[in-house]
Structure formats: C-alpha cells, structure tokens
Design a protein around this motif. Structure first.
Motif, PDB file in Angstrom:
ATOM      1  N   LEU A 161     -43.520   0.078  -8.856  1.00  0.00           N
ATOM      2  CA  LEU A 161     -42.110   0.453  -8.721  1.00  0.00           C
ATOM      3  C   LEU A 161     -41.878   1.944  -8.992  1.00  0.00           C
ATOM      4  O   LEU A 161     -41.188   2.608  -8.203  1.00  0.00           O
ATOM      5  CB  LEU A 161     -41.228  -0.421  -9.615  1.00  0.00           C
ATOM      6  CG  LEU A 161     -39.733  -0.271  -9.422  1.00  0.00           C
ATOM      7  CD1 LEU A 161     -39.339  -0.584  -7.978  1.00  0.00           C
ATOM      8  CD2 LEU A 161     -38.981  -1.174 -10.380  1.00  0.00           C
ATOM      9  N   PRO A 162     -42.449   2.521 -10.062  1.00  0.00           N
ATOM     10  CA  PRO A 162     -42.275   3.972 -10.246  1.00  0.00           C
ATOM     11  C   PRO A 162     -42.867   4.797  -9.089  1.00  0.00           C
ATOM     12  O   PRO A 162     -42.296   5.818  -8.704  1.00  0.00           O
ATOM     13  CB  PRO A 162     -42.997   4.274 -11.559  1.00  0.00           C
ATOM     14  CG  PRO A 162     -42.996   2.983 -12.296  1.00  0.00           C
ATOM     15  CD  PRO A 162     -43.091   1.923 -11.243  1.00  0.00           C
ATOM     16  N   SER A 163     -43.980   4.346  -8.538  1.00  0.00           N
ATOM     17  CA  SER A 163     -44.559   5.061  -7.397  1.00  0.00           C
ATOM     18  C   SER A 163     -43.633   5.009  -6.189  1.00  0.00           C
ATOM     19  O   SER A 163     -43.401   6.023  -5.523  1.00  0.00           O
ATOM     20  CB  SER A 163     -45.920   4.467  -7.016  1.00  0.00           C
ATOM     21  OG  SER A 163     -46.866   4.761  -7.981  1.00  0.00           O
ATOM     22  N   PHE A 164     -43.097   3.833  -5.908  1.00  0.00           N
ATOM     23  CA  PHE A 164     -42.154   3.702  -4.797  1.00  0.00           C
ATOM     24  C   PHE A 164     -40.920   4.567  -5.047  1.00  0.00           C
ATOM     25  O   PHE A 164     -40.428   5.235  -4.132  1.00  0.00           O
ATOM     26  CB  PHE A 164     -41.748   2.243  -4.592  1.00  0.00           C
ATOM     27  CG  PHE A 164     -40.688   2.073  -3.542  1.00  0.00           C
ATOM     28  CD1 PHE A 164     -41.020   2.155  -2.196  1.00  0.00           C
ATOM     29  CD2 PHE A 164     -39.375   1.863  -3.901  1.00  0.00           C
ATOM     30  CE1 PHE A 164     -40.037   2.019  -1.217  1.00  0.00           C
ATOM     31  CE2 PHE A 164     -38.396   1.730  -2.929  1.00  0.00           C
ATOM     32  CZ  PHE A 164     -38.725   1.808  -1.587  1.00  0.00           C
ATOM     33  N   ALA A 165     -40.443   4.574  -6.279  1.00  0.00           N
ATOM     34  CA  ALA A 165     -39.262   5.370  -6.631  1.00  0.00           C
ATOM     35  C   ALA A 165     -39.527   6.869  -6.476  1.00  0.00           C
ATOM     36  O   ALA A 165     -38.598   7.655  -6.313  1.00  0.00           O
ATOM     37  CB  ALA A 165     -38.817   5.056  -8.053  1.00  0.00           C
TER      38      ALA A 165
END
Length: 122
Positions: A93-97
């Motif tokens: 999720l942090p990577s996608f964000a």
C-alpha cells in the motif's frame, strides 16, 4: 530500475489500450488518469517483491553486524518460508501510494507533450 520502467510504461500503454478498445473511455485526461492508476497497480505488483527483498537484505544483521543472508535468493527464500509468498508483498500500500500520484502527473504531461509535438495518441 528495469522492472519499474518496464512495468510503468507497459502498464500504462496496456491499460489505456484496454480502456479505449473496449469502449470504456475515449481519449482525454480522464483516460490518461485512469490508465496512470492502472500503471501504478501493475508497477506495484511487479516491483514490490524485489523491493521487499532488498529492504530486508539491507537491514538484516546479527548482533555483531554480520549480514544474516548471503544474498538476495537466500533472503527471498527465508521470507517465503517464514511469512509465505504474501510476505514478499509487505509494504504494498505505501508503494502504491507513492507510485499513483507520480504516475498521475507524469503520464498526462507525457500525453500533452505528444500533442504539442504533433504526435497522435497511441
């Protein structure tokens, strides 16, 4: 870097192609933004496992500072053994964000540059 660039560009082009050829969207900013998010999803899925292995490999040392793993393959195998295949996707999720906003700025600008230079949409 090669995984990221390949996933980013192919993810965008393929998302845009699918949305246009299936009549879901027409050429325009909305299409470019939606395809950018699609590219962020693809890029995250492709790059997360090597990124997780790199992070674990670089941060794993014993009490005296000696590396716990001899290389990336051993590290990846340990992650899968201890946490299962989903362990390679920790931090997705942090990577996608991080990718989504970047791509939502980059690709619409790219498309506008193509128009300014007189190139037809792909």
């Amino acid at each position: 870097a090669a995984c990221l660039a390949g996933a980013q560009l192919s993810g965008y082009d393929h998302s845009k192609h699918l949305l246009k050829t299936n009549g879901i969207m027409e050429e325009g900013t909305r299409l470019h933004l939606t395809a950018s998010v699609g590219a962020a999803v693809v890029t995250t899925i492709v790059t997360q496992p090597p990124d997780t292995v790199k992070t674990v490999l670089m941060s794993s040392t014993d009490a005296v500072g000696k590396p716990l793993y001899s290389g990336s393959v051993e590290c990846a195998m340990a992650i899968v053994r201890d946490k299962g295949p989903q362990g390679l996707y920790r931090g997705t999720l942090p990577s996608f964000a991080r990718f989504a906003p970047h791509f939502c700025m980059t690709f619409p600008i790219y498309e506008q540059c193509r128009l300014i230079m007189g190139l037809q949409p792909v």
